[in-house]
Enzyme design. Structure first.
Site, mmCIF file in Angstrom:
data_model
loop_
_atom_site.group_PDB
_atom_site.id
_atom_site.type_symbol
_atom_site.label_atom_id
_atom_site.label_comp_id
_atom_site.label_asym_id
_atom_site.label_seq_id
_atom_site.Cartn_x
_atom_site.Cartn_y
_atom_site.Cartn_z
ATOM 1 N N GLU A 27 2.421 27.312 52.564
ATOM 2 C CA GLU A 27 3.781 27.661 52.808
ATOM 3 C C GLU A 27 4.032 27.842 54.173
ATOM 4 O O GLU A 27 3.430 28.935 54.611
ATOM 5 C CB GLU A 27 4.492 28.294 51.501
ATOM 6 N N ASP A 52 7.455 29.806 55.653
ATOM 7 C CA ASP A 52 8.938 30.285 55.348
ATOM 8 C C ASP A 52 9.661 30.639 56.390
ATOM 9 O O ASP A 52 9.573 31.541 57.315
ATOM 10 C CB ASP A 52 8.656 31.447 54.064
ATOM 11 N N GLU A 72 13.251 32.816 55.558
ATOM 12 C CA GLU A 72 14.067 33.060 54.350
ATOM 13 C C GLU A 72 14.994 34.183 54.753
ATOM 14 O O GLU A 72 14.610 35.238 55.596
ATOM 15 C CB GLU A 72 12.979 33.664 53.298
#
Length: 294
Positions: free
Chosen positions: A115, A117, A119
């Site tokens: 992953e 990210d 955020e």
């Protein structure tokens, strides 16, 4: 009085203000301009919370309330590329709420996924949003997940207007951009510390009260619902899994090579000097035998 003045000067010079005024120096190159924008329905689709999503002329609005949040996913899976969106965040009390844009292969490798990210960690009205960048390699959040978080405040108010946020991922590096200013570069130092398996593009808004705001100190308060995330100007430029082996993703630098130009490096260093608020490599409480790239 003299000793007090000296102490204040030391604080000023050695602990720079995380909310320093001004904009970063120009990086001299805008990789996002090399990637065409696409409307939501041309490149993405709803994944969950369909009744908490609205698409209007290629722009997307998703929201979280006590009933549900919402998420979306790309129509294609990618081996590499430049992926971004213009995002506008909700002002006011948003503690516990995460608005995100990220790459993942969790559906393909549950319990063993990669992953990358971007955020936005919700906040209380007296404090700025935190933008968390993160890289996971073959982990799941089941106790074996090793986060590689670097967090930033921003040099603007992300609730007042749309700003462009992007991830460049190729076989050699990951670069995170804000308005095409590089804020973090994560080079491939070994196969064990770099995600190489194909990933999808995702985005979502959801309740992460257990950790999102000051390690869970402040929770989502649904007296302030709905919590809204707005997206537009999607960029999905890269090599899908069905592309030929000769496909090459966009470059993050003006030379077309890996790495950043000197001007881009200077802009990134300015952002990290003035707005970086956390770096996993500098956290003395972390077990750095698990993060050998540090």
């Amino acid at each position: 009085m003299t000793s007090l003045l000296v102490s204040l000067l030391l604080v000023f010079f050695f602990f720079p203000d995380g909310n320093a005024q001004g904009n970063p120096p120009s990086p001299g190159y805008n990789p996002g301009s090399e990637v065409s924008s696409t409307g939501f329905s041309q490149g993405l689709t709803n994944r969950w919370g369909l009744d908490h999503q609205n698409v209007d002329q290629g722009s997307l609005t998703i929201w979280l309330d006590k009933a549900s949040g919402s998420g979306f996913k790309s129509l294609s899976q990618y081996r590499s590329g430049y992926f971004g969106a213009a995002v506008k965040l909700q002002p006011g009390y948003t503690a516990g709420v995460i608005t995100s844009f990220y790459l993942s292969n969790n559906e393909d490798y549950p319990g063993y996924h990669d992953e990358i990210d971007l955020e936005f960690l919700g906040t209380t009205p007296d404090k700025p949003y935190v933008l968390q960048t993160n890289v996971y390699i073959k982990g799941s959040g089941d106790g074996n997940l090793i986060g590689r978080e670097m967090r930033f405040h921003l040099w603007f108010d992300p609730t007042q207007d749309f700003h462009n946020y992007a991830i460049l991922w190729n076989p050699s590096e990951i670069i995170f951009f804000v308005d095409d200013v590089p804020i973090r570069r994560y080079p491939r130092k070994s196969d064990a510390t770099f995600p190489v398996r194909p990933m999808w593009v995702y985005g979502s808004i959801w309740d992460a009260s257990s950790w999102a705001t000051e390690q869970g100190k402040y929770k989502a308060d649904y007296h302030y619902q709905p919590f809204v995330g707005r997206y537009r100007n999607f960029k999905l430029g890269g090599c899908t899994t069905s592309a030929s082996a000769s496909c090459r993703p966009p470059s993050g630098s003006p030379t077309g090579s890996d790495g950043l130009s000197g001007q881009q490096e200077a802009a990134m260093e300015w952002v990290q000097r003035n707005y970086k608020v956390y770096d996993y490599c500098q956290d003395p409480q972390r077990d750095h035998t698990q993060t050998p790239e540090c």
